[in-house]
Motif scaffolding. Structure first.
Motif, short mmCIF file in Angstrom:
data_model
loop_
_atom_site.label_atom_id
_atom_site.label_comp_id
_atom_site.label_asym_id
_atom_site.label_seq_id
_atom_site.Cartn_x
_atom_site.Cartn_y
_atom_site.Cartn_z
N ILE A 254 14.59 -8.83 -8.92
CA ILE A 254 13.91 -9.71 -9.87
C ILE A 254 12.43 -9.33 -10.03
O ILE A 254 11.82 -8.75 -9.16
CB ILE A 254 14.02 -11.19 -9.45
N ASP A 255 11.91 -9.69 -11.20
CA ASP A 255 10.47 -9.56 -11.46
C ASP A 255 9.82 -10.94 -11.32
O ASP A 255 8.92 -11.14 -10.51
CB ASP A 255 10.23 -8.98 -12.85
N ASP A 256 10.31 -11.90 -12.12
CA ASP A 256 9.77 -13.26 -12.05
C ASP A 256 10.93 -14.25 -12.20
O ASP A 256 11.80 -14.06 -13.06
CB ASP A 256 8.76 -13.50 -13.17
N THR A 263 13.36 -12.80 -15.04
CA THR A 263 13.25 -11.45 -15.58
C THR A 263 13.50 -10.45 -14.46
O THR A 263 13.36 -10.77 -13.27
CB THR A 263 11.87 -11.19 -16.20
N TRP A 264 13.87 -9.23 -14.85
CA TRP A 264 14.31 -8.24 -13.89
C TRP A 264 13.24 -7.18 -13.66
O TRP A 264 12.41 -6.90 -14.53
CB TRP A 264 15.60 -7.55 -14.34
N LYS A 265 13.32 -6.56 -12.49
CA LYS A 265 12.48 -5.41 -12.20
C LYS A 265 12.86 -4.25 -13.11
O LYS A 265 13.93 -4.23 -13.74
CB LYS A 265 12.65 -4.97 -10.74
N GLU A 266 12.02 -3.24 -13.14
CA GLU A 266 12.32 -2.03 -13.90
C GLU A 266 13.32 -1.19 -13.12
O GLU A 266 13.71 -1.51 -11.99
CB GLU A 266 11.02 -1.24 -14.13
N LEU A 267 13.76 -0.11 -13.75
CA LEU A 267 14.67 0.83 -13.10
C LEU A 267 14.01 1.46 -11.87
O LEU A 267 12.79 1.68 -11.88
CB LEU A 267 15.07 1.96 -14.06
N PRO A 268 14.80 1.75 -10.86
CA PRO A 268 16.25 1.54 -10.72
C PRO A 268 16.59 0.21 -10.06
O PRO A 268 17.75 -0.14 -9.89
CB PRO A 268 16.64 2.70 -9.81
N TRP A 269 15.52 -0.55 -9.68
CA TRP A 269 15.71 -1.67 -8.76
C TRP A 269 16.42 -2.86 -9.39
O TRP A 269 16.96 -3.69 -8.67
CB TRP A 269 14.35 -2.08 -8.18
N LYS A 270 16.46 -2.96 -10.73
CA LYS A 270 17.15 -4.11 -11.33
C LYS A 270 18.65 -4.08 -11.05
O LYS A 270 19.32 -5.11 -11.18
CB LYS A 270 16.88 -4.19 -12.83
#
Length: 407
Positions: A254-256, A263-270
């Protein structure tokens, strides 16, 4: 390369089974692990064990560096353009399911076509069956030639402008066929379809270049290439992965997070929700170093020579049927012995310390195409020798004599 020197680095090979030195010929199912991999995993747990991407302490930093370093090793090993295109998974099965569940459900609809072959492992068949059922798409099969090869003329006939996805195994785990995935990808792209490659049996045994293949997705497993079980990877072109939604949700990806939206993290971690397979990635990185030091071209040559030597020796035995092409580019031979069930063959060979596989090899549709219920399979790797083949042949002759006398 010297297989006798290489096998010294594999502790499991130095044992007796049923009073005989072990001959391990089940490498298509899983490979054995060298000391370099065992030591790397052991060192991680003894010195660096920590969660990644979270803590700022020294152990966390070392674990994160090792985990992301392994991702970069996978990237270079298969020549992906960037490390963000490498998603760690549990293995090939999880990687293929991720593509079907995320990209497939978002882009395939009723009336579309999904194209595969009858030689696919269940891991590259059932996800597409389920996607077709869920979306109303049509599942189509590229027909096989008599020896199990694919004719590109049939590929041209099967893939149409309605085709949205094409998924093909690079190397068959039963037939030993090396499929022309680069040419198939070109045909798929000409019709606007994406190309998925099951690389479980190719990545351990030959040099792989995903940019040259121009595949859109490529799946691999670590345990078949001297790495630990439970770790693998999905390669995907960045533009496609960026547009895809994750299929697992929770921590790490996750990002937030708000009460009602996230919202999701950027690649590749999402795509890597939860605590990842850190030790497995470390071990996979060590396996890639091990294989790279030997050289994939040398491994491929060794296996091909060994498999063709074994086929020549097998042809000397009456009543053995060998499936697939007459010549092998990879170290895998699937066969049956007249009037002897494959499980009985494998059991008798085990009594002589020789491990082979017997069964349908997770390829039941292909077994029906071959008109058999199951087969025996001997599969070779970098630590196998001509002496291993000679012991296999001797044991097969004894098996034939034993069951001949029994009848």
């Amino acid at each position: 390369m010297n297989p006798l020197e290489i096998r010294e680095q594999f502790p499991i090979l130095h044992q007796e089974i049923n009073g005989h030195p072990l001959v391990y010929l089940d490498n298509a199912a899983t490979s054995q692990k060298p000391l370099a991999v065992i030591d790397a995993v052991k060192r991680y747990y003894e010195w660096d064990n920590s969660n990644v991407h979270r803590g700022v302490h020294t152990l966390g930093s070392r674990a994160t560096d090792a985990y992301e370093g392994a991702r970069e090793k996978v990237q270079k090993f298969i020549n992906a353009k960037r490390s963000q295109e490498i998603i760690f998974t549990r293995g090939t099965t999880t990687a293929l399911n991720l593509v079907a569940s995320s990209y497939g459900h978002a882009n395939v609809k009723e009336g579309d076509e999904i194209v595969i072959t009858p030689m696919e492992h269940h891991s590259n068949l059932i996800p597409w069956q389920q996607l077709a059922k869920a979306t109303g798409a049509t599942l189509k099969y590229i027909p096989l030639q008599e020896d199990g090869n694919i004719d590109l003329a049939d590929v041209e006939k099967t893939i149409t402008d309605k085709t949205k996805m094409v998924s093909v195994v690079y190397v068959s785990n039963v037939l030993g066929v090396v499929n022309p995935v680069k040419a198939i990808a070109e045909i798929a792209h000409r019709h606007g379809a994406v190309m998925v490659v099951d690389g479980a049996q190719s990545t351990p045994h030959m040099k792989v270049d995903v940019q040259d293949l121009d595949c859109d997705f490529y799946a691999l497993s670590g345990h078949k290439m001297c790495g630990p079980t439970g770790i693998g990877a999905l390669y995907g072109k960045k533009a496609l992965l960026d547009a895809m939604e994750p299929v697992e949700f929770g921590g790490e990806m996750i990002d937030d997070v708000g009460l009602y939206e996230s919202t999701w993290k950027e690649l590749p971690w999402k795509f890597e929700g939860g605590t990842p397979i850190i030790a497995g990635a470390v071990g996979l990185g060590a396996a890639i170093d091990f294989l790279s030091n030997i050289g994939m071209d040398a491994i491929e040559r060794h296996e091909s020579l060994l498999a063709n030597y074994a086929m020549d020796r097998m042809r000397e035995i009456d009543g053995i049927s060998i499936y697939g092409p007459a010549k092998r580019d990879v170290g895998l031979i699937t066969f049956n012995m007249d009037e002897v069930h494959p499980h009985d063959v494998a059991t008798v060979l085990d009594a002589s310390g020789i491990a082979i596989r017997a069964g349908h090899h997770c390829c039941q549709p292909l077994m029906r195409w071959l008109k058999v219920g199951s087969t025996a399979r001997a599969s070779f790797y970098l630590y196998n020798t001509e002496e291993d083949v000679d012991r296999l042949i001797s044991a097969l002759i004894q098996t034939k004599e034993y069951f001949g006398d029994a009848t």
